[in-house]
Design a protein around this motif. Structure first.
Motif, PDB file in Angstrom:
ATOM      1  N   LEU A 217      46.246  69.082  25.357  1.00  0.00           N
ATOM      2  CA  LEU A 217      47.588  69.217  24.788  1.00  0.00           C
ATOM      3  C   LEU A 217      48.665  69.279  25.868  1.00  0.00           C
ATOM      4  CD1 LEU A 217      46.873  71.820  21.972  1.00  0.00           C
ATOM      5  CD2 LEU A 217      47.245  69.363  21.714  1.00  0.00           C
ATOM      6  N   ARG A 218      48.295  69.744  27.049  1.00  0.00           N
ATOM      7  CA  ARG A 218      49.280  69.900  28.125  1.00  0.00           C
ATOM      8  C   ARG A 218      49.762  68.562  28.677  1.00  0.00           C
ATOM      9  NH1 ARG A 218      44.288  70.105  30.002  1.00  0.00           N
ATOM     10  NH2 ARG A 218      43.756  69.182  32.026  1.00  0.00           N
ATOM     11  N   ASN A 219      48.942  67.492  28.539  1.00  0.00           N
ATOM     12  CA  ASN A 219      49.340  66.227  29.179  1.00  0.00           C
ATOM     13  C   ASN A 219      49.120  64.985  28.314  1.00  0.00           C
ATOM     14  OD1 ASN A 219      46.553  66.277  29.283  1.00  0.00           O
ATOM     15  ND2 ASN A 219      46.403  65.518  31.383  1.00  0.00           N
ATOM     16  N   ALA A 220      48.584  65.130  27.101  1.00  0.00           N
ATOM     17  CA  ALA A 220      48.278  63.954  26.269  1.00  0.00           C
ATOM     18  C   ALA A 220      49.521  63.123  25.985  1.00  0.00           C
ATOM     19  CB  ALA A 220      47.630  64.401  24.957  1.00  0.00           C
ATOM     20  N   HIS A 221      50.667  63.788  25.806  1.00  0.00           N
ATOM     21  CA  HIS A 221      51.895  63.071  25.477  1.00  0.00           C
ATOM     22  C   HIS A 221      52.433  62.249  26.652  1.00  0.00           C
ATOM     23  CE1 HIS A 221      52.909  66.954  27.204  1.00  0.00           C
ATOM     24  NE2 HIS A 221      54.105  66.486  27.516  1.00  0.00           N
TER      25      HIS A 221
END
Length: 507
Positions: free
Chosen positions: A349-353
């Motif tokens: 969740l910290r870097n998927a975007h």
């Protein structure tokens, strides 16, 4: 609707502690800078979540699903080891997730991060992985909680042999029981120590060489095993890029040639995957390690990079690419294909975007968390899942195991016969064609397959069939490829369990 565009799993299924982060990411177009590791499920929980998502699309009953999901048995051992005049307690694990097919199969890793949950999760993935590619094994996995860099070769040998002794005593190793293989931190050297220790405790076992795979050729290994996982990654991504619906979704031409690739992890899997993509005409634009990365939009020479790291111990100073001190920036760089080939939970969740790759090919085990999986798919990415894509290692391990049991090198009985048959046919054709062939042309046409060529052929066929089955299920049910591959695995395991019955069935 294309399967990768199917509706995502409701956020509520991710668990109360993780709903807010996932919801924020989806409602803001994939932006949740406040997401942290605490918003993610543990690795074992994540594997269970993927299983539950696929179970709804399987043909198995609720009772059978419980059976398949649970771990059959786990061994946890501790033993003393002397280092620098002090006694250090070593902890090791072996998990046998499923014995619906024997032997159990899975690697042994040496890492300070090894714990019981990780080993159980990896053994569960091995069960599903073997099933999806029709390898007749149950899933197993093992690990020793050490950093191998902190131990000498002699100390590592003592640790390996002592752990193997524990496996022998508890009946957690054997050609028909449980067959380890290399994993993170281990290789052919450690497998040789394991095989020798097993042989010393089982001198009458004529099939003893099959107690472990990934061995050196001199100890019964098979040609092609070292590069097998990386080659399987190449075959799998090649197949998915060839699917018209994937080409349409990610706006790609469908060919390896000209494809830009970023690889995370430059160990055995990452190195060989890079080599095969490079030889196929792809551009390796980025390579990411835990402390540093290199990037070159024109392409990186994989062999030069490998030699540089061997000589210098780091990518730093490599002259033919930009050295990036924040490696995650290269993981998130623009590219057609991203191959995470390091450890689990690297995309969360910290870097998927921030991931810009069009297709993510999971060469590592569990590199994408469930929440990140949803975010990536919602943003139009295609994910080729680990239990399908990195199955090349266990496929070729199966070939090695079969070779050890048959006591016969692949091709030994047929190579010369094939060559003579081709030569007779060629002579007949030449007599009617009017143009004699050159000696080079003749040798190429009558060449009989060597062992590594047979292994490559078997692996390629396995991956093509498994990718096709996954695609078929995904299209038929309107689901993503991970769920489709897992559903196929569940159905195959359930069929095996139903076929064997139970000793209590007619009690």
């Amino acid at each position: 609707m294309h399967p990768e565009a199917a509706a995502m799993v409701p956020a509520a299924r991710i668990g109360p502690s993780r709903v807010p982060a996932v919801t924020r990411m989806l409602s803001t177009g994939g932006l949740a800078s406040d997401a942290t590791e605490s918003d993610e499920p543990k690795f074992l929980t994540a594997v269970g979540m993927y299983f539950d998502r696929a179970a709804k699309h399987s043909n198995a009953s609720a009772e059978v699903l419980k059976h398949i999901k649970s771990t059959d048995s786990v061994l946890s051992v501790t033993f003393p080891m002397e280092k620098d005049g002090k006694t250090v307690m070593i902890r090791g694990y072996r998990s046998q997730h499923s014995r619906h097919r024997l032997p159990c199969k899975g690697g042994i890793r040496y890492s300070s991060a090894v714990d019981l949950q990780e080993v159980e999760a990896l053994s569960a993935l091995m069960t599903y992985k073997c099933a999806v590619v029709d390898v007749p094994f149950g899933g197993g996995k093992g690990g020793i909680m050490i950093d191998p860099a902190e131990w000498t070769e002699a100390e590592l040998e003592r640790i390996t042999r002592r752990f193997t002794l524990e496996l022998c005593q508890k009946n957690f190793i054997g050609p028909g029981v449980d067959v380890p293989a290399p994993d993170v931190g281990t290789g052919a050297r450690e497998m040789g120590w394991i095989a020798d220790t097993y042989r010393n405790f089982n001198p009458q076992d004529v099939n003893g060489a099959a107690c472990v795979t990934g061995k050196a050729l001199s100890l019964g290994g098979v040609r092609g095993r070292t590069e097998a996982t990386g080659l399987g990654v190449f075959y799998g991504i090649r197949e998915f890029l060839g699917f018209p619906e994937v080409q349409e979704r990610i706006k790609h031409h469908g060919k390896i040639e000209g494809t830009s690739v970023v690889v995370q992890g430059f160990g055995n899997v990452g190195y060989w995957a890079s080599k095969f993509f490079e030889s196929g005409g792809a551009r390796i634009v980025g390579v990411v390690e835990h402390d540093v990365a290199v990037h070159n939009e024109a392409g990186i020479d994989v062999e030069q990079l490998s030699q540089w790291r061997k000589e210098h111990g780091t990518f730093r100073g490599f002259p033919d690419a930009t050295v990036v001190e924040e490696p995650m920036r290269v993981l998130e760089a623009e590219c057609d294909v991203l191959i995470p080939a390091a450890l689990e939970r690297q995309i969360g969740l910290r870097n998927a975007h921030r991931i810009k790759a069009k297709l993510v090919g999971e060469a590592a085990n569990g590199p994408v968390t469930p929440g990140a999986d949803e975010v990536l798919r919602a943003s139009g990415k295609v994910i080729v899942p680990d239990l399908l894509l990195n199955a090349g290692g266990v496929c070729v391990s199966y070939f090695e195991w079969a070779k050890n049991l048959s006591h016969l090198r692949f091709g030994r009985m047929t190579k010369r016969w094939d060559e003579r048959s081709k030569e007779q046919l060629l002579t007949l054709v030449e007599g009617n064609a009017g143009r004699p062939l050159s000696e080079v042309e003749r040798r190429q046409l009558i060449h009989g397959a060597e062992e590594h060529e047979l292994v490559y052929s078997g692996l390629e066929d396995t991956m093509i069939v498994a990718c096709g089955e996954t695609r078929q299920t995904a299209n038929a049910k309107g689901i993503d490829y991970r769920t489709a591959a897992m559903a196929n695995s569940i159905n195959k395991i359930a069929a095996s369990l139903a076929g064997s019955g139970s000793i209590f069935t007619h009690a």
